[in-house]
Design a protein around this motif. Structure first.
Motif, short mmCIF file in Angstrom:
data_model
loop_
_atom_site.label_atom_id
_atom_site.label_comp_id
_atom_site.label_asym_id
_atom_site.label_seq_id
_atom_site.Cartn_x
_atom_site.Cartn_y
_atom_site.Cartn_z
N THR A 143 -46.56 -62.78 29.78
CA THR A 143 -47.91 -62.22 29.71
C THR A 143 -47.89 -60.96 28.86
OG1 THR A 143 -47.87 -60.71 31.62
CG2 THR A 143 -48.27 -63.05 32.07
N GLY A 144 -49.02 -60.68 28.23
CA GLY A 144 -49.14 -59.49 27.40
C GLY A 144 -50.54 -59.38 26.84
N GLY A 145 -50.66 -58.52 25.83
CA GLY A 145 -51.93 -58.36 25.15
C GLY A 145 -51.73 -58.61 23.67
N ARG A 146 -52.14 -57.66 22.85
CA ARG A 146 -51.79 -57.75 21.44
C ARG A 146 -50.26 -57.58 21.33
NH1 ARG A 146 -55.27 -54.04 17.69
NH2 ARG A 146 -54.27 -55.42 16.18
N PRO A 147 -49.65 -58.02 20.23
CA PRO A 147 -48.19 -57.96 20.13
C PRO A 147 -47.62 -56.60 20.50
CG PRO A 147 -49.07 -59.21 18.30
CD PRO A 147 -50.27 -58.66 19.04
N GLY A 148 -46.68 -56.60 21.43
CA GLY A 148 -46.03 -55.37 21.87
C GLY A 148 -46.81 -54.58 22.90
N GLU A 149 -47.97 -55.09 23.34
CA GLU A 149 -48.81 -54.34 24.28
C GLU A 149 -48.97 -55.11 25.58
OE1 GLU A 149 -52.52 -53.28 22.51
OE2 GLU A 149 -51.60 -52.30 20.78
N ASP A 205 -53.86 -63.01 14.34
CA ASP A 205 -54.29 -63.37 12.99
C ASP A 205 -55.79 -63.63 12.92
OD1 ASP A 205 -51.67 -63.18 12.15
OD2 ASP A 205 -51.30 -65.34 12.13
N PHE A 206 -56.33 -64.23 14.00
CA PHE A 206 -57.75 -64.57 14.03
C PHE A 206 -58.62 -63.40 14.51
CE2 PHE A 206 -56.48 -69.25 14.95
CZ PHE A 206 -56.19 -69.43 13.61
N GLY A 207 -57.99 -62.27 14.85
CA GLY A 207 -58.75 -61.10 15.28
C GLY A 207 -59.44 -61.30 16.61
N VAL A 254 -63.33 -67.61 17.16
CA VAL A 254 -61.88 -67.69 17.37
C VAL A 254 -61.50 -69.04 17.97
CG1 VAL A 254 -59.94 -66.72 18.66
CG2 VAL A 254 -61.60 -65.19 17.57
N ALA A 255 -62.26 -69.48 18.99
CA ALA A 255 -61.97 -70.77 19.61
C ALA A 255 -62.10 -71.91 18.61
CB ALA A 255 -62.91 -71.00 20.79
N GLN A 256 -63.07 -71.83 17.74
CA GLN A 256 -63.26 -72.87 16.72
C GLN A 256 -62.03 -72.98 15.80
OE1 GLN A 256 -66.44 -72.15 13.90
NE2 GLN A 256 -66.81 -74.33 13.65
#
Length: 278
Positions: free
Chosen positions: A242-248, A272-274, A186-188
Motif C-alpha cells: 500500500t502507498g500513495g504517489r511513488p515513495g509516499e 503517469d496519468f496524473g 484516468v479510468a478510461q
C-alpha cells in the motif's frame, strides 16, 4: 510502502482489537436493524450528493460512547465530527458508515470501519460488513483474518500476483464534479490495460476484498484517514503493498493498494496519468 514491527503478543493490542470488534458489531447491528424505511439525508458535506444520514451520526455516537466507557483517555478522529486529542497515545479513527450512499439506496455494500492508532501508526483495524455477514480484522504483525458464512476465523491472503492486463482493480469517485470528471478520464485510460475495473462504493470493503483475494488492486483519490485506516492495515497484513504517489504514504492525493507485482506498475500508471492531479 509502510512497515512497522510490533510485539505480536502485545496485550494492549489484544485489548484494542476486542473493543474495536465489539463496537463494530454493535454499530453494524444498529445500522442493519435500525434503518428506518423513510431514511433521509440529514446533511451534506463536500457537495449536494456527498451525504450524511441520521444513522451515520447515531452509529458514530454509539462507537465513541462505548470506547470512552472502557478507555476514557483515548483520542478520536471520526468522519461525523468526533475529534479529541486524548492523553494515552491511542487514537481511534472511525468511519461509522463507509458507503453512505449505498446505505441510503438500500444497496448492501457498506461497512463500519474502526482503527486504533498507537503513536500515530495503525495497530488494529476492524471492518464489519453486516449485509455480507462478514467482519475483517487485523493486528499489526499478526496477519489479517475474517469471519463469515464459513466456520471459525479464516486467515486472509492476497491473490497470487497477476500480470497487469489480467488484474481486476477497484476504484471510487469523488463527489465534487470537477474531481470525478478527471477520475473518469484516468479510468478510461486504465481500462484497456487491465482485466477490468470495479466500483463498489466503499473504500473499506474494497481494501478488505483485496485482502481476501477478491481483487488484485485498488486505488482512489480524495480519501480521508477514516476511509483508509482500518482497511489499509488489513490489506497490508494480508500481504498487499500500500502507498500513495511513488515513495509516499496513502493520502488524500492518492491511495493505492495491490498485490505484489501489480502494485508498482499500477502506481506508475496512475502517476503517469496524473491520477492525483487537481
Amino acid at each position: 510502502m509502510r512497515s512497522l514491527v510490533t510485539d505480536p503478543l502485545d496485550p494492549l493490542h489484544t485489548e484494542l482489537l476486542s473493543l474495536a470488534q465489539e463496537a463494530a458489531r454493535r454499530a453494524g447491528e444498529l445500522l442493519r436493524d435500525g434503518r428506518p424505511a423513510d431514511l433521509a439525508v440529514a446533511a451534506t458535506k463536500s457537495s449536494p450528493i456527498d451525504v450524511v444520514t441520521e444513522m451515520d451520526i447515531a452509529a458514530e455516537k454509539l462507537i465513541t460512547n462505548l470506547i470512552s466507557e472502557h478507555r476514557p483517555d483515548d483520542g478520536f478522529l471520526g468522519e461525523e465530527g468526533a475529534s479529541t486529542e486524548g492523553t494515552s497515545g491511542v487514537r481511534w479513527v472511525i468511519d461509522p458508515l463507509d458507503g453512505t450512499v449505498n446505505y441510503l439506496y438500500g444497496l448492501p455494500t457498506w461497512a463500519v470501519s474502526i482503527a486504533a492508532e498507537q503513536d500515530g501508526e495503525a495497530v488494529v483495524g476492524v471492518v464489519a460488513a453486516p449485509m455480507r455477514g462478514e467482519t475483517y480484522h487485523a493486528v499489526r504483525g499478526r496477519g489479517a483474518w475474517a469471519t463469515g458464512a464459513w466456520d471459525g476465523e479464516r486467515r486472509l491472503g492476497c491473490r497470487p500476483a497477476a500480470p497487469l492486463d489480467q488484474a481486476l482493480v477497484s476504484t471510487g469517485f469523488n463527489y465534487v464534479t470537477e474531481v470525478r470528471t478527471h477520475q473518469a478520464d484516468v479510468a478510461q485510460k486504465l481500462i484497456p490495460l487491465l482485466r477490468d475495473i470495479r466500483r463498489g462504493g466503499s473504500a473499506a470493503i474494497d481494501l478488505c476484498d483485496l485482502a481476501a483475494g477478491r481483487l488484485d488492486g485498488y486505488y482512489e483519490r480524495g480519501l480521508n484517514a477514516w476511509d483508509l485506516a482500518a482497511g489499509d492495515l488489513i490489506a497490508q497484513e494480508a500481504g498487499a503493498l500500500t502507498g500513495g504517489r511513488p515513495g509516499e504514504r496513502p493520502s488524500r492525493d492518492l491511495a493505492v493498494a495491490a498485490t505484489p507485482g501489480v502494485f508498482e506498475p499500477l502506481q506508475r500508471l496512475l502517476e503517469d496519468f496524473g491520477a492525483w492531479h487537481d
